[in-house]
Enzyme design. Structure first.
Site, PDB file in Angstrom:
ATOM      1  N   GLY A 165      35.069 -27.547  -2.810  1.00  0.00           N
ATOM      2  CA  GLY A 165      33.891 -26.879  -2.235  1.00  0.00           C
ATOM      3  C   GLY A 165      33.166 -27.662  -1.168  1.00  0.00           C
ATOM      4  O   GLY A 165      32.673 -27.096  -0.197  1.00  0.00           O
ATOM      5  N   GLU A 190      28.433 -32.969  -2.903  1.00  0.00           N
ATOM      6  CA  GLU A 190      28.796 -31.702  -3.537  1.00  0.00           C
ATOM      7  C   GLU A 190      28.427 -30.539  -2.624  1.00  0.00           C
ATOM      8  O   GLU A 190      27.631 -30.696  -1.695  1.00  0.00           O
ATOM      9  CB  GLU A 190      27.999 -31.560  -4.847  1.00  0.00           C
ATOM     10  CG  GLU A 190      28.798 -31.592  -6.117  1.00  0.00           C
ATOM     11  CD  GLU A 190      29.767 -30.451  -6.322  1.00  0.00           C
ATOM     12  OE1 GLU A 190      30.343 -29.921  -5.350  1.00  0.00           O
ATOM     13  OE2 GLU A 190      29.979 -30.103  -7.485  1.00  0.00           O
ATOM     14  N   ASP A 242      24.272 -26.282  -9.587  1.00  0.00           N
ATOM     15  CA  ASP A 242      23.897 -25.087 -10.331  1.00  0.00           C
ATOM     16  C   ASP A 242      23.333 -25.541 -11.684  1.00  0.00           C
ATOM     17  O   ASP A 242      22.180 -25.958 -11.770  1.00  0.00           O
ATOM     18  CB  ASP A 242      25.173 -24.239 -10.444  1.00  0.00           C
ATOM     19  CG  ASP A 242      24.951 -22.876 -11.025  1.00  0.00           C
ATOM     20  OD1 ASP A 242      24.143 -22.117 -10.494  1.00  0.00           O
ATOM     21  OD2 ASP A 242      25.611 -22.546 -12.036  1.00  0.00           O
ATOM     22  N   PHE A 293      24.749 -15.703  -6.057  1.00  0.00           N
ATOM     23  CA  PHE A 293      26.074 -16.304  -5.876  1.00  0.00           C
ATOM     24  C   PHE A 293      26.443 -16.290  -4.401  1.00  0.00           C
ATOM     25  O   PHE A 293      26.534 -15.233  -3.779  1.00  0.00           O
ATOM     26  CB  PHE A 293      27.128 -15.584  -6.716  1.00  0.00           C
ATOM     27  CG  PHE A 293      28.387 -16.395  -6.813  1.00  0.00           C
ATOM     28  CD1 PHE A 293      28.492 -17.432  -7.724  1.00  0.00           C
ATOM     29  CD2 PHE A 293      29.440 -16.150  -5.941  1.00  0.00           C
ATOM     30  CE1 PHE A 293      29.644 -18.219  -7.785  1.00  0.00           C
ATOM     31  CE2 PHE A 293      30.592 -16.931  -5.994  1.00  0.00           C
ATOM     32  CZ  PHE A 293      30.691 -17.966  -6.920  1.00  0.00           C
ATOM     33  N   ASP A 308      33.466 -21.009  -2.532  1.00  0.00           N
ATOM     34  CA  ASP A 308      34.420 -19.932  -2.752  1.00  0.00           C
ATOM     35  C   ASP A 308      34.000 -18.972  -3.856  1.00  0.00           C
ATOM     36  O   ASP A 308      33.145 -19.272  -4.688  1.00  0.00           O
ATOM     37  CB  ASP A 308      35.782 -20.505  -3.155  1.00  0.00           C
ATOM     38  CG  ASP A 308      35.784 -21.001  -4.601  1.00  0.00           C
ATOM     39  OD1 ASP A 308      34.888 -21.791  -4.962  1.00  0.00           O
ATOM     40  OD2 ASP A 308      36.657 -20.578  -5.381  1.00  0.00           O
ATOM     41  N   ARG A 352      36.078 -19.611   1.679  1.00  0.00           N
ATOM     42  CA  ARG A 352      35.732 -20.994   2.045  1.00  0.00           C
ATOM     43  C   ARG A 352      35.682 -21.173   3.561  1.00  0.00           C
ATOM     44  O   ARG A 352      34.957 -22.023   4.065  1.00  0.00           O
ATOM     45  CB  ARG A 352      36.762 -21.978   1.484  1.00  0.00           C
ATOM     46  CG  ARG A 352      36.816 -22.055  -0.035  1.00  0.00           C
ATOM     47  CD  ARG A 352      37.609 -23.289  -0.444  1.00  0.00           C
ATOM     48  NE  ARG A 352      38.046 -23.266  -1.835  1.00  0.00           N
ATOM     49  CZ  ARG A 352      37.308 -23.663  -2.867  1.00  0.00           C
ATOM     50  NH1 ARG A 352      36.081 -24.089  -2.671  1.00  0.00           N
ATOM     51  NH2 ARG A 352      37.790 -23.630  -4.103  1.00  0.00           N
TER      52      ARG A 352
HETATM   53  P1  IMP Z   1      27.336 -26.962 -11.982  1.00  0.00           P
HETATM   54  O1  IMP Z   1      28.206 -27.938 -12.690  1.00  0.00           O
HETATM   55  O2  IMP Z   1      26.953 -25.802 -12.872  1.00  0.00           O
HETATM   56  O3  IMP Z   1      26.145 -27.580 -11.308  1.00  0.00           O
HETATM   57  O4  IMP Z   1      28.237 -26.237 -10.951  1.00  0.00           O
HETATM   58  C1  IMP Z   1      28.500 -26.700  -9.709  1.00  0.00           C
HETATM   59  C2  IMP Z   1      29.756 -26.025  -9.180  1.00  0.00           C
HETATM   60  O5  IMP Z   1      29.776 -24.628  -9.478  1.00  0.00           O
HETATM   61  C3  IMP Z   1      29.787 -26.110  -7.687  1.00  0.00           C
HETATM   62  O6  IMP Z   1      30.474 -27.265  -7.271  1.00  0.00           O
HETATM   63  C4  IMP Z   1      30.529 -24.848  -7.292  1.00  0.00           C
HETATM   64  O7  IMP Z   1      31.913 -25.079  -7.305  1.00  0.00           O
HETATM   65  C5  IMP Z   1      30.212 -23.857  -8.376  1.00  0.00           C
HETATM   66  N1  IMP Z   1      29.135 -22.929  -7.990  1.00  0.00           N
HETATM   67  C6  IMP Z   1      27.890 -22.850  -8.486  1.00  0.00           C
HETATM   68  N2  IMP Z   1      27.175 -21.902  -7.884  1.00  0.00           N
HETATM   69  C7  IMP Z   1      27.990 -21.355  -6.947  1.00  0.00           C
HETATM   70  C8  IMP Z   1      27.808 -20.304  -5.964  1.00  0.00           C
HETATM   71  O8  IMP Z   1      26.744 -19.675  -5.812  1.00  0.00           O
HETATM   72  N3  IMP Z   1      28.889 -20.060  -5.182  1.00  0.00           N
HETATM   73  C9  IMP Z   1      30.067 -20.725  -5.282  1.00  0.00           C
HETATM   74  N4  IMP Z   1      30.278 -21.704  -6.176  1.00  0.00           N
HETATM   75  C10 IMP Z   1      29.240 -22.013  -7.015  1.00  0.00           C
HETATM   76 MG    MG Z   2      32.583 -27.179  -6.449  1.00  0.00          MG
END
Ligand code: IMP
Ligand code: MG
Length: 185
Positions: free
Chosen positions: A49, A104, A108, A157, A164, A170
């Site tokens: 990403g 990153e 999220d 999202f 992606d 992407r």
């Molecule tokens: P976390 O571990 O929940 O903080 O997730 C982070 C990862 O979730 C990011 O590196 C993304 O790959 C994916 N992600 C979270 N939100 C989105 C979004 O809105 N669009 C695309 N990928 C997301």
């Molecule tokens: Mg990611």
């Protein structure tokens, strides 16, 4: 990319244009250049990403930095995090004594970066800061502070500029909200 490209039709809204992203990334690069003056940071790109953001960002940093790549297990074809974090590709070199910046695409729940922060701190980095293009603070399930981010966004999202859905979008040069009709069938 031509605006007629079908990828654009799956967006419900454009959040940040190519031009806005270019300016935000340049501003962030200047901040990091200022904060790390006299240092040679090791910048770690979290695949896949962050790849687009990362390659733009490092070219806006006027320091003798080095780069590394890491991969973490991802969402798959879902817009909700599985909560499971797994390392798929590790670093090629030790980070002992280095000033590390982990880059990153989006934070999220915070699970991915808190896992990485723990793991890399245990390897003896002399400093470690977190960089993310986007931050969704309202979605945190674990406490995590992002040191550098370009934008805080609401709980939507988003895709494009490296982000992606099911491995697609992407290559969109902007960041947009994916129309929910694409994933609610
Ligand atoms: P976390 O571990 O929940 O903080 O997730 C982070 C990862 O979730 C990011 O590196 C993304 O790959 C994916 N992600 C979270 N939100 C989105 C979004 O809105 N669009 C695309 N990928 C997301
Ligand atoms: Mg990611």
């Amino acid at each position: 990319m031509n605006q007629d490209c079908p990828l654009y039709q799956d967006l419900s809204e454009v959040l940040y244009s190519e031009e806005e992203l270019r300016e935000a990334v340049a501003r962030l690069g200047a901040r990091i250049t200022h904060d790390y003056r006299g240092k040679a940071p090791l910048m770690i790109c979290i695949l896949k990403g962050a790849s687009v953001f990362f390659t733009d960002l490092i070219r806006c940093i006027d320091l003798p930095l080095e780069i590394e790549f890491m991969a973490i297990s991802s969402y798959g074809a879902s817009t909700v995090s599985s909560g499971e974090v797994r390392m798929v590709k590790d670093l090629d070199r030790p980070i002992l004594g280095r000033d590390v910046l982990v880059v990153e695409d989006i934070v999220d729940s915070g699970m991915t970066l808190s896992f990485l922060k723990r793991t890399l701190t245990n390897r003896g980095a002399s400093s470690l800061r977190l960089v993310s293009l986007l931050d969704k603070p309202s979605r945190r399930t674990v406490p995590l502070n992002v040191d550098y981010s370009c934008y805080q966004i609401p709980d939507k999202f988003v895709v494009g500029y490296g982000l992606d859905y099911d491995e697609k979008y992407r290559n969109l040069p902007l960041v947009g909200v994916l129309d929910p009709k694409v994933y609610t069938k």
